[in-house]
Design an enzyme around this catalytic site. Structure first.
Site, PDB file in Angstrom:
ATOM      1  N   ASP A 104       0.804  -1.226   0.000  1.00 36.66           N
ATOM      2  CA  ASP A 104       0.000   0.000   0.000  1.00 36.66           C
ATOM      3  C   ASP A 104       0.835   1.273   0.000  1.00 36.66           C
ATOM      4  OD1 ASP A 104      -2.194  -1.718   0.125  1.00 36.66           O
ATOM      5  OD2 ASP A 104      -2.248  -1.651   2.311  1.00 36.66           O
ATOM      6  N   GLU A 105       1.997   1.212  -0.609  1.00 36.99           N
ATOM      7  CA  GLU A 105       2.873   2.389  -0.647  1.00 36.99           C
ATOM      8  C   GLU A 105       2.368   3.435  -1.644  1.00 36.99           C
ATOM      9  OE1 GLU A 105       3.842  -0.731  -1.125  1.00 36.99           O
ATOM     10  OE2 GLU A 105       5.322  -1.253   0.399  1.00 36.99           O
ATOM     11  N   LYS A 114       1.769   2.123  -5.170  1.00 35.82           N
ATOM     12  CA  LYS A 114       2.294   1.566  -6.425  1.00 35.82           C
ATOM     13  C   LYS A 114       1.367   1.861  -7.607  1.00 35.82           C
ATOM     14  CE  LYS A 114       2.331  -2.440  -4.330  1.00 35.82           C
ATOM     15  NZ  LYS A 114       2.104  -2.053  -2.938  1.00 35.82           N
ATOM     16  N   ASN A 149      -5.303 -10.209  -3.627  1.00 39.56           N
ATOM     17  CA  ASN A 149      -4.996  -9.645  -2.296  1.00 39.56           C
ATOM     18  C   ASN A 149      -4.543  -8.198  -2.444  1.00 39.56           C
ATOM     19  OD1 ASN A 149      -2.670 -10.566  -3.613  1.00 39.56           O
ATOM     20  ND2 ASN A 149      -1.661 -11.314  -1.779  1.00 39.56           N
ATOM     21  N   GLY A 182      -4.558  -4.279  -3.758  1.00 34.58           N
ATOM     22  CA  GLY A 182      -5.534  -3.240  -4.082  1.00 34.58           C
ATOM     23  C   GLY A 182      -4.731  -2.015  -4.476  1.00 34.58           C
ATOM     24  N   HIS A 183      -4.710  -1.697  -5.759  1.00 34.31           N
ATOM     25  CA  HIS A 183      -3.896  -0.584  -6.252  1.00 34.31           C
ATOM     26  C   HIS A 183      -4.813   0.566  -6.675  1.00 34.31           C
ATOM     27  CE1 HIS A 183      -0.280  -3.446  -7.198  1.00 34.31           C
ATOM     28  NE2 HIS A 183      -0.653  -3.451  -5.933  1.00 34.31           N
ATOM     29  N   THR A 184      -4.660   1.692  -5.996  1.00 30.85           N
ATOM     30  CA  THR A 184      -5.579   2.809  -6.204  1.00 30.85           C
ATOM     31  C   THR A 184      -5.008   3.849  -7.163  1.00 30.85           C
ATOM     32  OG1 THR A 184      -6.152   2.495  -3.887  1.00 30.85           O
ATOM     33  CG2 THR A 184      -7.053   4.451  -4.962  1.00 30.85           C
ATOM     34  N   ARG A 209       2.917 -28.626  -6.954  1.00 28.52           N
ATOM     35  CA  ARG A 209       2.723 -29.201  -8.291  1.00 28.52           C
ATOM     36  C   ARG A 209       1.355 -29.838  -8.485  1.00 28.52           C
ATOM     37  NH1 ARG A 209       8.073 -32.364  -7.466  1.00 28.52           N
ATOM     38  NH2 ARG A 209       7.073 -32.376  -5.442  1.00 28.52           N
ATOM     39  N   GLN A 243       2.019  -6.022  -3.149  1.00 27.76           N
ATOM     40  CA  GLN A 243       2.466  -6.107  -1.747  1.00 27.76           C
ATOM     41  C   GLN A 243       3.758  -5.289  -1.576  1.00 27.76           C
ATOM     42  OE1 GLN A 243       1.472  -9.552  -3.209  1.00 27.76           O
ATOM     43  NE2 GLN A 243      -0.449  -8.572  -2.757  1.00 27.76           N
ATOM     44  N   THR A 267       3.021 -12.637   2.702  1.00 24.80           N
ATOM     45  CA  THR A 267       2.193 -13.246   1.669  1.00 24.80           C
ATOM     46  C   THR A 267       2.964 -14.443   1.096  1.00 24.80           C
ATOM     47  OG1 THR A 267       0.775 -12.798  -0.234  1.00 24.80           O
ATOM     48  CG2 THR A 267       2.974 -11.770  -0.268  1.00 24.80           C
ATOM     49  N   ARG A 295      -5.530   0.387   8.560  1.00 27.15           N
ATOM     50  CA  ARG A 295      -4.111   0.041   8.531  1.00 27.15           C
ATOM     51  C   ARG A 295      -3.444   0.545   9.800  1.00 27.15           C
ATOM     52  NH1 ARG A 295      -3.734   2.590   2.602  1.00 27.15           N
ATOM     53  NH2 ARG A 295      -4.554   0.854   1.384  1.00 27.15           N
ATOM     54  N   SER A 349       5.511  12.347  -3.890  1.00 29.37           N
ATOM     55  CA  SER A 349       4.073  12.383  -4.150  1.00 29.37           C
ATOM     56  C   SER A 349       3.383  13.131  -3.016  1.00 29.37           C
ATOM     57  CB  SER A 349       3.545  10.952  -4.257  1.00 29.37           C
ATOM     58  OG  SER A 349       2.136  10.951  -4.296  1.00 29.37           O
ATOM     59  N   VAL A 350       2.510  14.069  -3.374  1.00 31.28           N
ATOM     60  CA  VAL A 350       1.906  14.938  -2.351  1.00 31.28           C
ATOM     61  C   VAL A 350       0.379  14.880  -2.355  1.00 31.28           C
ATOM     62  CG1 VAL A 350       3.873  16.496  -2.171  1.00 31.28           C
ATOM     63  CG2 VAL A 350       2.141  16.923  -3.933  1.00 31.28           C
TER      64      VAL A 350
HETATM   65  P1  GDP Z   1      -0.769   0.328  -3.549  1.00 29.04           P
HETATM   66  O1  GDP Z   1      -1.338  -0.948  -3.080  1.00 29.04           O
HETATM   67  O2  GDP Z   1       0.707   0.416  -3.336  1.00 29.04           O
HETATM   68  O3  GDP Z   1      -1.124   0.668  -4.973  1.00 29.04           O
HETATM   69  O4  GDP Z   1      -1.396   1.473  -2.632  1.00 29.04           O
HETATM   70  P2  GDP Z   1      -2.948   1.594  -2.194  1.00 29.04           P
HETATM   71  O5  GDP Z   1      -3.724   2.064  -3.346  1.00 29.04           O
HETATM   72  O6  GDP Z   1      -3.402   0.354  -1.523  1.00 29.04           O
HETATM   73  O7  GDP Z   1      -2.831   2.665  -1.042  1.00 29.04           O
HETATM   74  C1  GDP Z   1      -2.290   3.921  -1.254  1.00 29.04           C
HETATM   75  C2  GDP Z   1      -3.365   4.957  -0.875  1.00 29.04           C
HETATM   76  O8  GDP Z   1      -2.758   6.232  -0.763  1.00 29.04           O
HETATM   77  C3  GDP Z   1      -4.430   5.102  -1.943  1.00 29.04           C
HETATM   78  O9  GDP Z   1      -5.636   5.452  -1.334  1.00 29.04           O
HETATM   79  C4  GDP Z   1      -3.911   6.258  -2.791  1.00 29.04           C
HETATM   80  O10 GDP Z   1      -4.942   6.955  -3.464  1.00 29.04           O
HETATM   81  C5  GDP Z   1      -3.277   7.124  -1.748  1.00 29.04           C
HETATM   82  N1  GDP Z   1      -2.113   7.913  -2.156  1.00 29.04           N
HETATM   83  C6  GDP Z   1      -1.129   7.599  -3.039  1.00 29.04           C
HETATM   84  N2  GDP Z   1      -0.177   8.560  -3.034  1.00 29.04           N
HETATM   85  C7  GDP Z   1      -0.568   9.492  -2.141  1.00 29.04           C
HETATM   86  C8  GDP Z   1       0.015  10.712  -1.680  1.00 29.04           C
HETATM   87  O11 GDP Z   1       1.105  11.124  -2.060  1.00 29.04           O
HETATM   88  N3  GDP Z   1      -0.689  11.398  -0.718  1.00 29.04           N
HETATM   89  C9  GDP Z   1      -1.882  10.969  -0.241  1.00 29.04           C
HETATM   90  N4  GDP Z   1      -2.490  11.708   0.679  1.00 29.04           N
HETATM   91  N5  GDP Z   1      -2.457   9.821  -0.659  1.00 29.04           N
HETATM   92  C10 GDP Z   1      -1.793   9.103  -1.590  1.00 29.04           C
HETATM   93  P1  IMO Z   2      -0.888  -4.183  -2.258  1.00 23.52           P
HETATM   94  O1  IMO Z   2      -0.420  -4.732  -3.574  1.00 23.52           O
HETATM   95  C1  IMO Z   2      -0.973  -4.608   2.071  1.00 23.52           C
HETATM   96  C2  IMO Z   2      -1.122  -8.669   3.692  1.00 23.52           C
HETATM   97  C3  IMO Z   2      -2.378  -9.115   4.387  1.00 23.52           C
HETATM   98  C4  IMO Z   2      -1.813 -10.100   5.373  1.00 23.52           C
HETATM   99  C5  IMO Z   2      -0.685 -10.755   4.593  1.00 23.52           C
HETATM  100  C6  IMO Z   2      -1.061 -12.071   3.907  1.00 23.52           C
HETATM  101  O2  IMO Z   2      -2.173  -3.481  -2.321  1.00 23.52           O
HETATM  102  O3  IMO Z   2       0.199  -3.402  -1.610  1.00 23.52           O
HETATM  103  P2  IMO Z   2      -2.604 -12.797   1.886  1.00 23.52           P
HETATM  104  O4  IMO Z   2      -3.971 -12.360   1.478  1.00 23.52           O
HETATM  105  O5  IMO Z   2      -1.551 -12.543   0.865  1.00 23.52           O
HETATM  106  O6  IMO Z   2      -2.581 -14.202   2.397  1.00 23.52           O
HETATM  107  O7  IMO Z   2      -2.253 -11.876   3.171  1.00 23.52           O
HETATM  108  O8  IMO Z   2      -0.302  -9.811   3.589  1.00 23.52           O
HETATM  109  N1  IMO Z   2      -1.316  -8.154   2.315  1.00 23.52           N
HETATM  110  C7  IMO Z   2      -1.226  -6.874   1.974  1.00 23.52           C
HETATM  111  N2  IMO Z   2      -1.035  -5.774   2.733  1.00 23.52           N
HETATM  112  N3  IMO Z   2      -1.060  -4.487   0.737  1.00 23.52           N
HETATM  113  C8  IMO Z   2      -1.232  -5.572  -0.045  1.00 23.52           C
HETATM  114  O9  IMO Z   2      -1.185  -5.517  -1.393  1.00 23.52           O
HETATM  115  C9  IMO Z   2      -1.367  -6.833   0.571  1.00 23.52           C
HETATM  116  N4  IMO Z   2      -1.558  -8.095   0.117  1.00 23.52           N
HETATM  117  C10 IMO Z   2      -1.520  -8.899   1.202  1.00 23.52           C
HETATM  118  O10 IMO Z   2      -3.023  -8.044   5.005  1.00 23.52           O
HETATM  119  O11 IMO Z   2      -1.234  -9.417   6.450  1.00 23.52           O
HETATM  120 MG    MG Z   3      -2.874  -1.633  -1.834  1.00 23.24          MG
END
Ligand code: GDP
Ligand code: IMO
Ligand code: MG
Length: 423
Positions: A13-14, A16, A38, A40-42, A143, A224, A239, A305, A412-413
């Site tokens: 959830d950085e 990406k 698993n 979730g890319h926003t 396998r 992840q 994971t 989180r 990123s801001v």
């Molecule tokens: P991913 O899994 O790495 O793609 O990240 P997620 O989408 O799960 O979580 C990142 C969250 O932070 C999302 O809700 C994005 O819309 C939001 N986001 C991304 N970059 C920034 C930023 O620079 N500032 C803020 N406030 N939100 C951001």
């Molecule tokens: P993105 O790509 C954050 C975490 C779960 C759990 C562990 C194992 O959006 O960054 P799993 O479903 O793989 O068996 O879960 O890994 N987890 C994540 N946490 N971002 C994710 O993906 C994740 N995918 C799995 O919360 O702790």
């Molecule tokens: Mg995510």
């Protein structure tokens, strides 16, 4: 042409999805290499917020080809929903979304096994997203798995039945009361498989090889983060795939010598969703503020989180394992208003101060050592260039670059595409 990689360096959830979308203008092909629903890319642009789970984050760019690589695990039911949610964007999926025949399938019984395994663990549960990820990768390495390419065989339903029956008997081994209606789950699954078969299946390693030879620019998208890697993360709270750079080689069939730039993404603080150690976790008002301002809720499960200070020991480790060549710092805007910021630069571990990641990082083993820095009051979300950075943000960035010895190329801001500052 070398293949560039983009990876999360923390616990996922950085941001990406946002950055892949921003970078797609520079690439012909975006390829996901591991994980599955698993993730979730926003992405946010033009006032629209969209969450992708299995589909690569280049999908909104008309000219980009998006590949779901062999290292990914696919749930046809979730995939169908993802496609349906994108209908209004008039995307030509047949042309721009290509699926590896070697990607493994998540069966409904994989999801049930995930649920049974987690329920049986009680307090020791992983905190899985319950999408069937662990059981599917277990079948892959054991396998026994089914792959996308199997769906092109006449007897795929027989293969399915044998595996699903085996799974049902395995569910019986768990001492948990799992309520489910497999016939209903299977009816959804079979219907979704028929939709999936309308898409384009490819031999993705060959496709990518030819694309490289033809000079196409390719970006591999990770899911992840490094601290969730099956080998290098906080095992067993991880994971079931290699989320690190090596995973891109096995998950796409790209040779290590063909890897180019490695973009590493991190938040200016740290978050984690699910169970497992998190040395810099905050249980106070500061942590609550990060969660509230950063809107820190899982994009896949909606779970809050856990939040904490930036952990430079873990981040350095991730930079090292991945061979990161440039960094992207996300969500600096969330820290506006903090008078003081802390960065964990070492751990107290067995009576010593160490700056590398040890085997155990549970609270009883490590105590973070912090460096304190000045915060910034300014709202960063409207900034357009590094010249506008407040002094203390610049000092924060300088400190990190000096510690990590890798340049921070993007700051990123905000969540929108436009809220991206290139340095
Ligand atoms: P991913 O899994 O790495 O793609 O990240 P997620 O989408 O799960 O979580 C990142 C969250 O932070 C999302 O809700 C994005 O819309 C939001 N986001 C991304 N970059 C920034 C930023 O620079 N500032 C803020 N406030 N939100 C951001
Ligand atoms: P993105 O790509 C954050 C975490 C779960 C759990 C562990 C194992 O959006 O960054 P799993 O479903 O793989 O068996 O879960 O890994 N987890 C994540 N946490 N971002 C994710 O993906 C994740 N995918 C799995 O919360 O702790
Ligand atoms: Mg995510």
């Amino acid at each position: 042409m070398a293949v560039d990689l983009l990876l999360g360096l923390q616990w996922g959830d950085e941001g990406k999805g946002k950055i892949v979308d921003v970078l797609t203008d520079n690439y012909d092909i975006i390829a996901r290499f591991q994980g599955g629903p698993n993730a979730g890319h926003t992405l946010e642009f033009d006032g629209i917020k969209h969450v992708l789970h299995t589909i690569p984050s280049g999908i909104f760019h008309k000219n980009a080809i998006n590949i779901v690589g062999n290292g990914v695990v696919i749930d046809p039911v979730i995939f169908k929903k993802e496609i349906n949610n994108l209908q209004k964007f008039k995307i030509d999926f047949k042309r721009t979304l290509l699926i590896s025949r070697k990607a493994h399938l998540i069966l409904p019984t994989h999801r049930l096994l995930d649920a049974a395994s987690e329920a049986s663990k009680g307090k020791a549960k992983i905190g899985s997203t319950l999408k069937g990820i662990g059981p599917t990768y277990m079948d892959k390495t054991g396998r026994n798995g089914m792959r996308i390419g199997d769906l092109e065989l006449d007897n795929w339903q027989e293969k399915y039945r044998a595996l699903a029956d085996k799974h049902e008997s395995m569910i019986g081994f768990y001492d948990v009361d799992l309520q489910y209606d497999l016939r209903e789950l299977e009816s959804d699954f079979f219907s979704a498989v028929e939709d999936l078969k309308k898409l384009t299946f490819i031999d993705s390693e060959e496709y990518l090889y030819q694309a490289q030879k033809a000079g196409k620019k390719i970006l591999a998208e990770g899911a992840q983060g490094s601290m969730l890697d099956i080998d290098f993360g906080t095992y067993p709270y991880v994971t079931s795939s290699n989320t690190t750079a090596a995973g891109a080689c096995t998950g796409l069939g790209v040779a290590p010598s063909h890897i180019g730039k490695v973009f590493g993404i991190f938040k200016a603080y740290a978050t984690r969703v699910g169970s497992g150690p998190f040395p810099t976790e905050l249980f106070d008002e500061d942590g609550a503020t990060m969660g509230r301002v950063g809107n820190e809720f899982g994009a896949t499960t909606g779970r809050p989180r856990r939040c904490g200070w930036l952990d430079l020991v873990a981040l350095k480790y991730a930079v090292q394992i991945n061979g990161v060549t440039s960094l992207m710092m996300m969500k600096g805007d969330v820290l506006s208003g903090f008078k003081k910021l802390k960065i964990c630069t070492a751990y107290q571990y067995k009576g010593e101060t160490i700056s590398h990641l040890p085997f155990n990082i549970e609270p009883e083993n490590v105590t973070p050592v912090y460096t304190e820095m000045e915060g910034w009051a300014k709202d960063l979300t409207q900034m357009g260039s590094p010249d506008e950075f407040p002094k203390s943000l610049q000092a924060y960035i300088d400190f990190l670059e000096n510690e990590l010895q890798v340049p921070i190329q993007i700051v990123s801001v905000g969540p929108d595409r436009k809220q991206t500052i290139h340095r």
